[in-house]
Design an enzyme around this catalytic site. Structure first.
Site, PDB file in Angstrom:
ATOM      1  N   TYR A 142       5.964   0.738   7.438  1.00  0.00           N
ATOM      2  CA  TYR A 142       4.700   0.990   8.127  1.00  0.00           C
ATOM      3  C   TYR A 142       4.924   1.485   9.557  1.00  0.00           C
ATOM      4  O   TYR A 142       4.084   2.181  10.108  1.00  0.00           O
ATOM      5  CB  TYR A 142       3.870  -0.290   8.197  1.00  0.00           C
ATOM      6  CG  TYR A 142       3.035  -0.577   6.976  1.00  0.00           C
ATOM      7  CD1 TYR A 142       3.632  -0.860   5.754  1.00  0.00           C
ATOM      8  CD2 TYR A 142       1.647  -0.586   7.047  1.00  0.00           C
ATOM      9  CE1 TYR A 142       2.859  -1.150   4.642  1.00  0.00           C
ATOM     10  CE2 TYR A 142       0.866  -0.871   5.940  1.00  0.00           C
ATOM     11  CZ  TYR A 142       1.473  -1.150   4.740  1.00  0.00           C
ATOM     12  OH  TYR A 142       0.713  -1.440   3.645  1.00  0.00           O
ATOM     13  N   LYS A 190      14.705  -6.268  -2.123  1.00  0.00           N
ATOM     14  CA  LYS A 190      15.283  -5.320  -3.082  1.00  0.00           C
ATOM     15  C   LYS A 190      16.720  -5.086  -2.626  1.00  0.00           C
ATOM     16  O   LYS A 190      17.149  -3.966  -2.338  1.00  0.00           O
ATOM     17  CB  LYS A 190      14.443  -4.030  -3.081  1.00  0.00           C
ATOM     18  CG  LYS A 190      14.796  -3.037  -4.175  1.00  0.00           C
ATOM     19  CD  LYS A 190      14.357  -3.461  -5.567  1.00  0.00           C
ATOM     20  CE  LYS A 190      14.854  -2.483  -6.605  1.00  0.00           C
ATOM     21  NZ  LYS A 190      14.629  -2.946  -7.992  1.00  0.00           N
ATOM     22  N   ASP A 222      10.748  -6.375  -7.911  1.00  0.00           N
ATOM     23  CA  ASP A 222      10.222  -5.995  -9.229  1.00  0.00           C
ATOM     24  C   ASP A 222      10.080  -7.227 -10.121  1.00  0.00           C
ATOM     25  O   ASP A 222       9.084  -7.411 -10.821  1.00  0.00           O
ATOM     26  CB  ASP A 222      11.085  -4.903  -9.889  1.00  0.00           C
ATOM     27  CG  ASP A 222      12.578  -5.158  -9.784  1.00  0.00           C
ATOM     28  OD1 ASP A 222      12.996  -6.135  -9.131  1.00  0.00           O
ATOM     29  OD2 ASP A 222      13.349  -4.364 -10.370  1.00  0.00           O
ATOM     30  N   ASP A 246       2.289  -6.172   1.041  1.00  0.00           N
ATOM     31  CA  ASP A 246       1.002  -5.510   0.830  1.00  0.00           C
ATOM     32  C   ASP A 246       0.693  -5.447  -0.661  1.00  0.00           C
ATOM     33  O   ASP A 246      -0.394  -5.809  -1.114  1.00  0.00           O
ATOM     34  CB  ASP A 246       1.054  -4.103   1.433  1.00  0.00           C
ATOM     35  CG  ASP A 246      -0.237  -3.334   1.211  1.00  0.00           C
ATOM     36  OD1 ASP A 246      -1.308  -3.915   1.454  1.00  0.00           O
ATOM     37  OD2 ASP A 246      -0.171  -2.172   0.777  1.00  0.00           O
ATOM     38  N   ASP A 250      -2.090  -8.024  -3.102  1.00  0.00           N
ATOM     39  CA  ASP A 250      -3.231  -7.530  -3.892  1.00  0.00           C
ATOM     40  C   ASP A 250      -3.083  -7.995  -5.335  1.00  0.00           C
ATOM     41  O   ASP A 250      -4.039  -8.437  -5.970  1.00  0.00           O
ATOM     42  CB  ASP A 250      -3.301  -5.989  -3.868  1.00  0.00           C
ATOM     43  CG  ASP A 250      -4.301  -5.461  -2.840  1.00  0.00           C
ATOM     44  OD1 ASP A 250      -4.481  -6.150  -1.810  1.00  0.00           O
ATOM     45  OD2 ASP A 250      -4.889  -4.390  -3.067  1.00  0.00           O
TER      46      ASP A 250
HETATM   47  C1  IPM Z   1      -4.022  -4.697   4.024  1.00  0.00           C
HETATM   48  C2  IPM Z   1      -4.498  -3.270   3.915  1.00  0.00           C
HETATM   49  C3  IPM Z   1      -3.852  -2.445   5.017  1.00  0.00           C
HETATM   50  C4  IPM Z   1      -2.349  -2.499   4.828  1.00  0.00           C
HETATM   51  C5  IPM Z   1      -4.349  -0.997   5.123  1.00  0.00           C
HETATM   52  C6  IPM Z   1      -5.843  -0.924   5.242  1.00  0.00           C
HETATM   53  C7  IPM Z   1      -3.669  -0.266   6.250  1.00  0.00           C
HETATM   54  O1  IPM Z   1      -4.233  -2.756   2.656  1.00  0.00           O
HETATM   55  O2  IPM Z   1      -4.316  -5.353   5.046  1.00  0.00           O
HETATM   56  O3  IPM Z   1      -3.371  -5.176   3.101  1.00  0.00           O
HETATM   57  O4  IPM Z   1      -1.801  -1.702   4.051  1.00  0.00           O
HETATM   58  O5  IPM Z   1      -1.710  -3.321   5.462  1.00  0.00           O
HETATM   59 MN    MN Z   2      -3.303  -4.145   1.291  1.00  0.00          MN
END
Ligand code: IPM
Ligand code: MN
Length: 355
Positions: A142, A190, A222, A246, A250
Site C-alpha cells: 500500500y 508467504k 493461501d 485486507d 473481508d
Molecule cells: C479497508 C478498505 C481500504 C483498504 C480501501 C478503501 C483503501 O478496503 O479498510 O479494508 O484497502 O485498506
Molecule cells: Mn478492505
C-alpha cells in the site's frame, strides 16, 4: 470523563450510519455522566468535491486534536470506474492512516447467535468462532515506493517494503492481545515466496521466545484463506501484513453472516480511528436502509480502546445483541422477517441504552 471526538462521516452511507453511532455515543455519555464534545470533518470523495483533497489538512488537524476519531466510509463509483483519476478518495484514507501513524488495524471476528443461519458456512463450523485479525496498516504494498508506470506506460509496478521495526511492533501488539484472549498467535505470511514475508517470519521467530506462555503458529496466506472457511474456530489472534490482512478480513467478516456487522479499530502513534469494516455502499446511500451495527459496534470499540471505558462498551454490545434477538434489523440480515430502517435500528438501540 471528557470525550473529545472527531466525526468523519465520509461518503455513501457514511453519514447515515455515523449518525446512528453518534446518537448511541451521546446516549451512553448521558447515561454514564461523560461530557461529550465532537466536531465534524470531511474526508473522501466529498472532500475532493469540496476542497480538492481527500484528506484535507484541516481534517488532519482536527483528528490530531481529538481523543478519538469516529469514521464512516469512503469511496464513490465515479472513481472506481475511472482508473486514471489522479486524486482518489482512497488516498484520503491511506493518508490518514499514515499521518496518524495507525499501524495496527484490529478487526475482531465474532459470530452472533441469531445470525448463524445467515452464514455461508455450516452452523457447526461458525458457532463460537471468535478471533482477532491484527492487520499491519501502514506498510507493505500500500505504501512501498517506487510505484508507477514505465515510460511507455505498458509496465506497472508496486513495491512491498517492511522494516524490522514495523514487524516487531505489530507482533508485540498481537502477543499483548493474545495474552488477554486464548493465548494463540497465528503469523500469516508467504515466506515460501516473498522476501518481506521471510523478514516477518525471522522477526516473529525471535519475538515468539519472549512470549513462552503464548502458542505461536506460522501459516502461509493461501492456507490461511482456506482454514478461515474450513475451521475458523482454530484462530485466536491472526497477525499479518497489510494486503493479506485486507483480503483475509473481508473473507472472515462474511462467515459471521453479514459484512454490515463488523467494527474495527485502527491504533498506533497518534489518535485512534474507529470505523466499520465495510465500505461506502453507494447503491444504498440516502435510502435509510444500510445496517448501522458495524459503526455502532465501532463506537463500542472506541469507548473500550480509546477511553478504557469497558462498561460503556459492554452496554452498547448488549443493546446490539438485544436488537438482533428482537429482530430489529436492517434488510441485509432480515431473512424474510420485517426489515427495519437504519434510523429505526438506531432508535431501538438508543432506547435500550437509555432504559
Ligand atoms: C479497508 C478498505 C481500504 C483498504 C480501501 C478503501 C483503501 O478496503 O479498510 O479494508 O484497502 O485498506
Ligand atoms: Mn478492505
Amino acid at each position: 470523563m471528557k470525550l473529545n471526538i472527531a466525526v468523519l462521516p465520509g461518503d455513501g452511507i457514511g453519514p447515515e450510519i455515523i449518525g446512528q453511532a453518534l446518537r448511541v455515543t451521546e446516549a451512553i455519555c448521558e447515561k454514564f455522566g461523560h461530557e461529550l464534545s465532537y466536531e465534524y470533518g470531511i474526508v473522501g470523495a466529498c472532500a475532493i468535491d469540496e476542497v480538492g483533497s481527500p484528506y484535507p489538512e484541516a481534517t488532519h488537524e482536527l483528528c490530531m486534536e481529538s481523543d478519538a476519531v469516529l469514521f464512516g466510509a469512503i469511496g464513490d463509483p465515479k472513481y472506481d470506474n475511472n482508473p486514471s483519476a489522479k486524486v482518489r478518495p482512497e488516498q484520503g484514507l491511506l493518508k490518514m492512516r499514515k499521518d496518524l501513524g495507525l499501524y495496527a488495524n484490529l478487526r475482531p471476528i465474532t459470530t452472533f447467535p441469531s445470525l448463524i443461519h445467515k452464514s455461508p458456512l455450516r452452523a457447526d463450523l461458525v458457532e463460537g468462532a471468535d478471533f482477532m485479525c491484527v492487520r499491519e496498516l501502514t506498510g507493505g504494498l500500500y505504501f512501498g515506493r517506487p510505484q508507477g508506470r514505465s515510460e511507455d506506460n505498458n509496465t506497472a509496478y508496486d513495491t512491498c517494503v517492511y522494516t524490522r521495526e514495523e514487524v516487531e511492533r505489530i507482533l508485540h501488539l498481537s502477543y499483548k492481545y493474545a495474552r488477554q484472549r486464548r493465548k494463540k498467535v497465528t503469523v500469516v505470511d508467504k515466506a515460501n515466496v516473498l522476501c518481506t514475508s521471510r523478514l516477518w517470519r525471522e522477526v516473529a521467530q525471535e519475538i515468539e521466545k519472549q512470549y513462552p506462555d503464548v502458542e505461536t503458529e506460522y501459516m502461509f496466506v493461501d492456507n490461511a484463506a482456506m482454514q478461515i472457511i474450513q475451521w475458523p474456530k482454530r484462530f485466536d489472534v491472526l497477525v499479518t501484513e497489510n494486503l493479506f490482512g485486507d483480503i483475509l478480513t473481508d473473507e472472515s467478516s462474511v462467515i459471521t453472516g453479514s459484512l454490515g456487522m463488523l467494527p474495527s479499530a485502527s491504533i498506533g502513534i497518534h489518535t485512534s480511528v474507529f470505523e466499520p469494516i465495510h465500505g461506502s455502499y453507494p447503491q444504498a446511500a440516502g435510502k435509510n436502509i444500510a445496517n448501522p451495527v458495524a459503526t455502532i459496534l465501532s463506537a463500542a470499540m472506541m469507548f473500550e480502546y480509546a477511553f478504557n471505558l469497558m462498561d460503556e462498551g459492554k452496554l452498547i454490545r448488549d443493546a446490539v445483541n438485544a436488537s438482533l434477538e428482537e429482530g430489529i434489523v436492517t434488510e441485509d440480515i432480515a431473512s424474510g422477517g420485517k426489515a427495519y430502517s437504519t434510523s429505526e435500528v438506531g432508535d431501538w438501540i438508543v432506547n435500550f441504552v437509555k432504559k
